[in-house]
Write a protein that holds these residues in place. Sequence first.
Motif, PDB file in Angstrom:
ATOM      1  N   GLY A   1       0.744  -0.900   0.015  1.00 27.91           N
ATOM      2  CA  GLY A   1      -0.043  -0.394   0.352  1.00 27.91           C
ATOM      3  C   GLY A   1       0.774   0.940  -0.001  1.00 27.91           C
TER       4      GLY A   1
ATOM      5  N   GLU B   1      -3.480   3.306   2.544  1.00 30.77           N
ATOM      6  CA  GLU B   1      -4.143   2.208   1.317  1.00 30.77           C
ATOM      7  C   GLU B   1      -3.610   1.519   1.518  1.00 30.77           C
ATOM      8  OE1 GLU B   1      -6.996   5.827  -1.232  1.00 30.77           O
ATOM      9  OE2 GLU B   1      -4.407   6.122  -0.534  1.00 30.77           O
TER      10      GLU B   1
ATOM     11  N   LEU C   1      -8.792  -2.070  -1.943  1.00 30.77           N
ATOM     12  CA  LEU C   1      -8.710  -1.116  -1.196  1.00 30.77           C
ATOM     13  C   LEU C   1      -9.151  -1.820   0.259  1.00 30.77           C
ATOM     14  CD1 LEU C   1      -6.881   1.521  -3.417  1.00 30.77           C
ATOM     15  CD2 LEU C   1      -5.423  -0.624  -2.414  1.00 30.77           C
ATOM     16  N   THR C   2      -8.270  -1.512   1.598  1.00 29.50           N
ATOM     17  CA  THR C   2      -9.119  -0.970   2.695  1.00 29.50           C
ATOM     18  C   THR C   2      -8.257   0.475   3.236  1.00 29.50           C
ATOM     19  OG1 THR C   2      -8.615  -3.639   3.019  1.00 29.50           O
ATOM     20  CG2 THR C   2      -8.838  -1.703   4.731  1.00 29.50           C
ATOM     21  N   VAL C   3      -8.371   1.349   3.923  1.00 27.88           N
ATOM     22  CA  VAL C   3      -8.690   2.702   4.264  1.00 27.88           C
ATOM     23  C   VAL C   3      -8.685   2.464   5.763  1.00 27.88           C
ATOM     24  CG1 VAL C   3      -8.650   4.867   3.641  1.00 27.88           C
ATOM     25  CG2 VAL C   3      -8.921   3.509   1.678  1.00 27.88           C
TER      26      VAL C   3
ATOM     27  N   HIS D   1      -8.504  12.704  -1.836  1.00 30.72           N
ATOM     28  CA  HIS D   1      -9.312  11.803  -1.420  1.00 30.72           C
ATOM     29  C   HIS D   1     -10.786  12.861  -1.250  1.00 30.72           C
ATOM     30  CE1 HIS D   1      -6.577   9.320  -0.639  1.00 30.72           C
ATOM     31  NE2 HIS D   1      -7.653   8.072  -0.802  1.00 30.72           N
TER      32      HIS D   1
END
Length: 207
Positions: free
Chosen positions: A105, A162, A179-181, A205
């Motif tokens: 990430g 991310e 994706l994990t945020v 973002h």
Amino acid sequence: MDAVVKKFPDISDERRDERPSRAEAEAAVETLLRWVGEDPTREGLRETPARVVKAYEELFGGYRQEAGDVLGRTFEEISGYDDMVLVRDVDFHSHCEHHMVPIIGKAHVAYVPDSRVLGLSKIARLVDIYGRRLQTQESMTAQIATAIAGMLRPKGIAVMIEAEHMCMSMRGIRSKGSLTVTTSFQGAFAEDAELKGRFFSLTGHRV
């Protein structure tokens, strides 16, 4: 610039004392090779245990460093600068502590200084230290923010990570590209919606 040097406590001494030997680590890799159905004595695998242990020394090198190793120097001569400092798109590779498979990430780290600043490369090195450990993304996000807070005492801190988790992409649900945020906002970033909005905007973002 005048530098302020501080030393963070080293929390890794007990871990070092408890580590098995290189020979024991290589034997463990050989056991895993046998467990998956391979023959560790065949030509292509004879050196694999040694290679894996050597690779793990690099991949998990974060256990041999502490935050204070890279954050121990700050600078006070900032000519009155009091706005956001942002280092974005810091690439990192880590490993999930649940399955020991990769997490790949980017980290975005910002702070608002209160009389002192860090060298910009220090933030990337901090991300690297925590990335080179077994992690959950939530923990890594909090660890980066806590380390900067403890060293710099800034007016505010923002950390966003991310990442794609191979434990989701390669196994289980096999959701490739998901994706994990995760985020951590402290001080001014938690209190000032406009400042937080600027952070989101500068990292690409929307709030």
